[in-house]
Design a protein around this motif. Structure first.
Motif, PDB file in Angstrom:
ATOM      1  N   ARG A  62       0.827  -1.210   0.000  1.00  0.00           N
ATOM      2  CA  ARG A  62       0.000   0.000   0.000  1.00  0.00           C
ATOM      3  C   ARG A  62       0.865   1.266   0.000  1.00  0.00           C
ATOM      4  N   MET A  63       1.805   1.335  -0.915  1.00  0.00           N
ATOM      5  CA  MET A  63       2.690   2.487  -0.993  1.00  0.00           C
ATOM      6  C   MET A  63       2.047   3.611  -1.793  1.00  0.00           C
ATOM      7  N   VAL A  64       2.475   4.822  -1.517  1.00  0.00           N
ATOM      8  CA  VAL A  64       1.986   5.989  -2.249  1.00  0.00           C
ATOM      9  C   VAL A  64       2.327   5.821  -3.725  1.00  0.00           C
ATOM     10  N   GLN A  65       1.430   6.244  -4.586  1.00  0.00           N
ATOM     11  CA  GLN A  65       1.649   6.078  -6.022  1.00  0.00           C
ATOM     12  C   GLN A  65       2.967   6.718  -6.452  1.00  0.00           C
ATOM     13  N   GLY A  66       3.782   5.947  -7.157  1.00  0.00           N
ATOM     14  CA  GLY A  66       5.070   6.433  -7.625  1.00  0.00           C
ATOM     15  C   GLY A  66       6.211   6.155  -6.672  1.00  0.00           C
ATOM     16  N   ALA A  67       5.897   5.775  -5.424  1.00  0.00           N
ATOM     17  CA  ALA A  67       6.952   5.499  -4.438  1.00  0.00           C
ATOM     18  C   ALA A  67       7.564   4.127  -4.697  1.00  0.00           C
ATOM     19  N   LYS A  68       8.834   3.986  -4.348  1.00  0.00           N
ATOM     20  CA  LYS A  68       9.534   2.721  -4.526  1.00  0.00           C
ATOM     21  C   LYS A  68      10.152   2.292  -3.205  1.00  0.00           C
ATOM     22  N   LEU A  69      10.165   0.999  -2.976  1.00  0.00           N
ATOM     23  CA  LEU A  69      10.733   0.455  -1.747  1.00  0.00           C
ATOM     24  C   LEU A  69      12.249   0.421  -1.851  1.00  0.00           C
ATOM     25  N   ALA A  70      12.921   0.947  -0.847  1.00  0.00           N
ATOM     26  CA  ALA A  70      14.385   0.925  -0.840  1.00  0.00           C
ATOM     27  C   ALA A  70      14.881  -0.503  -0.647  1.00  0.00           C
ATOM     28  N   PRO A  71      16.107  -0.799  -1.108  1.00  0.00           N
ATOM     29  CA  PRO A  71      16.647  -2.156  -0.918  1.00  0.00           C
ATOM     30  C   PRO A  71      16.693  -2.514   0.563  1.00  0.00           C
ATOM     31  N   SER A  72      16.303  -3.730   0.895  1.00  0.00           N
ATOM     32  CA  SER A  72      16.290  -4.161   2.293  1.00  0.00           C
ATOM     33  C   SER A  72      17.698  -4.499   2.756  1.00  0.00           C
ATOM     34  N   LYS A  73      17.946  -4.281   4.033  1.00  0.00           N
ATOM     35  CA  LYS A  73      19.242  -4.608   4.610  1.00  0.00           C
ATOM     36  C   LYS A  73      19.084  -4.883   6.102  1.00  0.00           C
ATOM     37  N   VAL A  74      20.066  -5.535   6.664  1.00  0.00           N
ATOM     38  CA  VAL A  74      20.057  -5.858   8.084  1.00  0.00           C
ATOM     39  C   VAL A  74      20.875  -4.826   8.834  1.00  0.00           C
ATOM     40  N   LEU A  75      20.284  -4.229   9.848  1.00  0.00           N
ATOM     41  CA  LEU A  75      21.015  -3.275  10.677  1.00  0.00           C
ATOM     42  C   LEU A  75      21.792  -4.046  11.742  1.00  0.00           C
ATOM     43  N   ASN A  76      23.079  -3.773  11.839  1.00  0.00           N
ATOM     44  CA  ASN A  76      23.916  -4.459  12.804  1.00  0.00           C
ATOM     45  C   ASN A  76      23.806  -3.768  14.167  1.00  0.00           C
ATOM     46  N   ILE A  77      23.212  -4.449  15.115  1.00  0.00           N
ATOM     47  CA  ILE A  77      23.044  -3.902  16.464  1.00  0.00           C
ATOM     48  C   ILE A  77      24.285  -4.253  17.277  1.00  0.00           C
ATOM     49  N   LYS A  78      24.936  -3.238  17.819  1.00  0.00           N
ATOM     50  CA  LYS A  78      26.177  -3.449  18.558  1.00  0.00           C
ATOM     51  C   LYS A  78      25.980  -3.025  20.017  1.00  0.00           C
ATOM     52  N   SER A  79      26.315  -3.930  20.926  1.00  0.00           N
ATOM     53  CA  SER A  79      26.226  -3.654  22.354  1.00  0.00           C
ATOM     54  C   SER A  79      27.614  -3.775  22.968  1.00  0.00           C
ATOM     55  N   ILE A  80      28.035  -2.747  23.711  1.00  0.00           N
ATOM     56  CA  ILE A  80      29.359  -2.750  24.344  1.00  0.00           C
ATOM     57  C   ILE A  80      29.205  -2.534  25.845  1.00  0.00           C
ATOM     58  N   VAL A  81      29.790  -3.432  26.613  1.00  0.00           N
ATOM     59  CA  VAL A  81      29.794  -3.326  28.074  1.00  0.00           C
ATOM     60  C   VAL A  81      31.242  -3.321  28.532  1.00  0.00           C
ATOM     61  N   GLU A  82      31.596  -2.331  29.342  1.00  0.00           N
ATOM     62  CA  GLU A  82      32.976  -2.163  29.788  1.00  0.00           C
ATOM     63  C   GLU A  82      33.026  -2.058  31.306  1.00  0.00           C
ATOM     64  N   THR A  83      34.051  -2.643  31.928  1.00  0.00           N
ATOM     65  CA  THR A  83      34.205  -2.530  33.369  1.00  0.00           C
ATOM     66  C   THR A  83      34.516  -1.088  33.751  1.00  0.00           C
ATOM     67  N   ASP A  84      34.290  -0.754  35.020  1.00  0.00           N
ATOM     68  CA  ASP A  84      34.475   0.627  35.469  1.00  0.00           C
ATOM     69  C   ASP A  84      35.897   1.125  35.231  1.00  0.00           C
ATOM     70  N   ASP A  85      36.873   0.254  35.413  1.00  0.00           N
ATOM     71  CA  ASP A  85      38.266   0.671  35.222  1.00  0.00           C
ATOM     72  C   ASP A  85      38.737   0.515  33.782  1.00  0.00           C
ATOM     73  N   GLY A  86      37.851   0.031  32.903  1.00  0.00           N
ATOM     74  CA  GLY A  86      38.201  -0.106  31.495  1.00  0.00           C
ATOM     75  C   GLY A  86      39.116  -1.270  31.177  1.00  0.00           C
ATOM     76  N   SER A  87      39.348  -2.149  32.152  1.00  0.00           N
ATOM     77  CA  SER A  87      40.297  -3.239  31.923  1.00  0.00           C
ATOM     78  C   SER A  87      39.732  -4.350  31.045  1.00  0.00           C
ATOM     79  N   GLU A  88      38.415  -4.423  30.962  1.00  0.00           N
ATOM     80  CA  GLU A  88      37.787  -5.472  30.160  1.00  0.00           C
ATOM     81  C   GLU A  88      36.567  -4.907  29.448  1.00  0.00           C
ATOM     82  N   ARG A  89      36.403  -5.299  28.191  1.00  0.00           N
ATOM     83  CA  ARG A  89      35.285  -4.814  27.386  1.00  0.00           C
ATOM     84  C   ARG A  89      34.692  -5.973  26.600  1.00  0.00           C
ATOM     85  N   ARG A  90      33.365  -6.057  26.630  1.00  0.00           N
ATOM     86  CA  ARG A  90      32.674  -7.084  25.843  1.00  0.00           C
ATOM     87  C   ARG A  90      31.804  -6.395  24.804  1.00  0.00           C
TER      88      ARG A  90
END
Length: 211
Positions: A62-90
């Motif tokens: 049900r797109m607006v007349q003349g509109a085109k769907l952009a190419p689909s892609k996967v968004l990479n979700i990145k989660s970073i957790v770091e210790t308070d002193d910065g000695s370890e990061r996941r």
């Protein structure tokens, strides 16, 4: 208005445009001079293939007349957790898990011999590897930009080897390893400060996420 007044008014109108042009040039220069940091080293790729095929001509969209769907892609979700002193990061992404341990908690200064504290930290990583059922691991060593580049490459490889050997004791022969020493390449922080250099002196262990 006299003829002699016109050039002055033209110059007055051009002055702001000149100032804007100079400001834009300065911004471009600053942007181009920013060092390339925070880049992922080779081997850490994420799959961006769309999981489901979408028909852009499907009438149910049900797109607006003349509109085109952009190419689909996967968004990479990145989660970073770091210790308070910065000695370890996941870092968790769609496809990979990466642990980064600062060299100071693993080794003595300019050394590739693991400290007693390092063994427990590597053991924690080994437990997560088993939990994710990973059979292919990447162990990459990095240094800051102090000293010679050649020495950094050698030391980072030696440190990566030391961590790999300790992981292999716990994980057994069913796990394969890629081991690299990148020296001062691929910094994750600013090498112009000691805090930044401390973060760049690290060993990273990465592996695919479990299903």
């Amino acid at each position: 208005m006299t003829v002699t007044q016109m050039p002055r008014m033209c110059r007055a109108r051009r002055a702001p445009r000149t100032a804007v042009t100079a400001a834009v040039a300065l911004l471009l220069t600053a942007a181009l001079s920013v060092p390339a940091a925070h880049a992922d080293p080779p081997g850490l790729t994420e799959d961006s293939t769309p999981p489901v095929h979408i028909d852009p001509n499907d009438p149910d969209l049900r797109m607006v007349q003349g509109a085109k769907l952009a190419p689909s892609k996967v968004l990479n979700i990145k989660s970073i957790v770091e210790t308070d002193d910065g000695s370890e990061r996941r870092q968790d992404t769609n496809d990979n898990v990466t642990f980064a341990l600062q060299a100071e908690v693993l080794f003595g200064k300019d050394s590739a011999e693991l400290t007693p504290d390092a063994l427990s930290r590597i053991g924690t990583i080994a437990a997560e590897i088993k939990k994710q059922h990973a059979t292919s691991l990447r162990v990459f060593g990095f240094t800051d930009n102090l000293g010679s580049a050649a020495h950094g490459l050698t030391l980072s490889r030696q440190r990566a080897n030391a961590v790999q050997q300790e992981l292999a004791k716990d994980l057994g022969s069913s796990v394969g390893f890629q081991i690299r020493g990148y020296g001062e390449q691929y910094p994750i922080a600013d090498n112009s400060t000691e805090d930044g250099r401390k973060k760049n002196r690290r060993v990273e262990v990465s592996f695919p996420r479990g299903s």
